[in-house]
Write an enzyme that holds these catalytic residues in place. Structure first.
Site, mmCIF file in Angstrom:
data_model
loop_
_atom_site.group_PDB
_atom_site.id
_atom_site.type_symbol
_atom_site.label_atom_id
_atom_site.label_comp_id
_atom_site.label_asym_id
_atom_site.label_seq_id
_atom_site.Cartn_x
_atom_site.Cartn_y
_atom_site.Cartn_z
ATOM 1 N N LYS A 136 25.750 -51.994 -49.309
ATOM 2 C CA LYS A 136 25.682 -50.825 -48.427
ATOM 3 C C LYS A 136 26.678 -50.955 -47.267
ATOM 4 C CE LYS A 136 20.823 -49.967 -49.484
ATOM 5 N NZ LYS A 136 19.483 -49.776 -48.892
ATOM 6 N N TYR B 262 19.091 -41.190 -54.132
ATOM 7 C CA TYR B 262 17.804 -41.476 -53.487
ATOM 8 C C TYR B 262 16.812 -40.319 -53.639
ATOM 9 C CZ TYR B 262 19.540 -45.781 -51.339
ATOM 10 O OH TYR B 262 20.003 -47.063 -51.124
ATOM 11 N N ASN C 134 19.512 -52.709 -44.748
ATOM 12 C CA ASN C 134 19.095 -53.871 -45.557
ATOM 13 C C ASN C 134 20.158 -54.362 -46.547
ATOM 14 O OD1 ASN C 134 18.797 -51.779 -47.314
ATOM 15 N ND2 ASN C 134 16.707 -52.279 -47.954
ATOM 16 N N HIS D 8 21.497 -52.562 -52.269
ATOM 17 C CA HIS D 8 20.539 -51.848 -53.134
ATOM 18 C C HIS D 8 20.664 -52.401 -54.542
ATOM 19 C CE1 HIS D 8 18.474 -48.562 -55.231
ATOM 20 N NE2 HIS D 8 19.447 -48.677 -56.117
ATOM 21 N N GLU E 221 21.105 -44.628 -62.326
ATOM 22 C CA GLU E 221 22.010 -44.951 -61.217
ATOM 23 C C GLU E 221 23.403 -45.331 -61.731
ATOM 24 O OE1 GLU E 221 19.710 -47.877 -59.080
ATOM 25 O OE2 GLU E 221 18.292 -46.364 -58.367
HETATM 26 P P1 CMP Z 1 16.910 -49.440 -51.199
HETATM 27 O O1 CMP Z 1 16.516 -50.603 -52.032
HETATM 28 O O2 CMP Z 1 18.311 -48.999 -51.211
HETATM 29 O O3 CMP Z 1 15.981 -48.214 -51.653
HETATM 30 C C1 CMP Z 1 15.523 -47.233 -50.768
HETATM 31 C C2 CMP Z 1 15.918 -47.493 -49.369
HETATM 32 O O4 CMP Z 1 15.200 -46.773 -48.411
HETATM 33 C C3 CMP Z 1 15.632 -48.944 -49.022
HETATM 34 O O5 CMP Z 1 16.519 -49.786 -49.693
HETATM 35 C C4 CMP Z 1 15.739 -48.919 -47.527
HETATM 36 O O6 CMP Z 1 17.089 -49.023 -47.076
HETATM 37 C C5 CMP Z 1 15.233 -47.522 -47.219
HETATM 38 N N1 CMP Z 1 13.869 -47.565 -46.703
HETATM 39 C C6 CMP Z 1 12.754 -47.856 -47.380
HETATM 40 N N2 CMP Z 1 11.686 -47.784 -46.563
HETATM 41 C C7 CMP Z 1 12.170 -47.447 -45.346
HETATM 42 C C8 CMP Z 1 11.573 -47.234 -44.079
HETATM 43 N N3 CMP Z 1 10.268 -47.338 -43.920
HETATM 44 N N4 CMP Z 1 12.372 -46.912 -43.049
HETATM 45 C C9 CMP Z 1 13.713 -46.788 -43.224
HETATM 46 N N5 CMP Z 1 14.347 -46.978 -44.421
HETATM 47 C C10 CMP Z 1 13.568 -47.311 -45.456
#
Ligand code: CMP
Length: 143
Positions: free
Chosen positions: A9, A49, A112, A115, A126
């Site tokens: 990301k 998403y 984070n 993904h 995806e």
């Molecule tokens: P990812 O694995 O890319 O899949 C969905 C994404 O949503 C996740 O990583 C996080 O980056 C984001 N996400 C999930 N839960 C939350 C949350 N409570 N607040 C903000 N972002 C979230």
């Protein structure tokens, strides 16, 4: 052989973690069979998403993943989906174990780093969103 979709990301790219992350995937025994750096348009982010549409964090998630370049990959190997998810760690870096990518490099769920697809259905969907079939290559990994 199983394939999964992985995306470094914008925060992972900006923090210069591309090499570290690719290295972890390769050293584990996985094979990168497609890869590109790209800026995601809003439409692609929303489709990627789609399952989170309507959730309180959806808008910030879409603006985060469209805020800068990402590195999209197709990663191949036996049990690749589960193995990559294990290397990546829990969604919330605060809960991700040390030694995982999010556990070692992340601080917040909204930033984070990476993904990875969570199921065979997600992986197929995806991969098709980000790559044309002829962008996925075949070669032999030598260990
Ligand atoms: P990812 O694995 O890319 O899949 C969905 C994404 O949503 C996740 O990583 C996080 O980056 C984001 N996400 C999930 N839960 C939350 C949350 N409570 N607040 C903000 N972002 C979230």
């Amino acid at each position: 052989m199983e394939r999964t979709f992985v995306m470094i990301k914008p925060d992972g790219v900006q923090r210069c973690l591309i090499g570290e992350i690719i290295s972890r995937l390769e050293k584990k025994g996985l094979k990168i069979v497609a890869m590109k750096m790209m800026k995601i348009e809003r439409d692609l982010a929303e489709r990627h998403y789609a399952e989170h549409k309507g959730k309180p964090f959806f808008e910030s998630l879409v603006s985060y993943v469209t805020s800068g370049p990402v590195v999209a990959m197709v990663v191949e190997g036996k049990n690749a989906i589960k193995i990559v998810r294990t290397l990546v760690g829990a969604t919330n870096p605060a809960e991700a174990a040390p030694g995982t990518i999010r556990g070692d490099f992340g601080m917040e769920v909204g930033r984070n780093v990476i993904h990875a697809s969570d199921s065979p259905e997600s992986a197929e969907r995806e991969i098709a969103l980000f790559f044309k079939p002829d962008e996925i290559v075949e070669y032999r990994r030598i260990d």
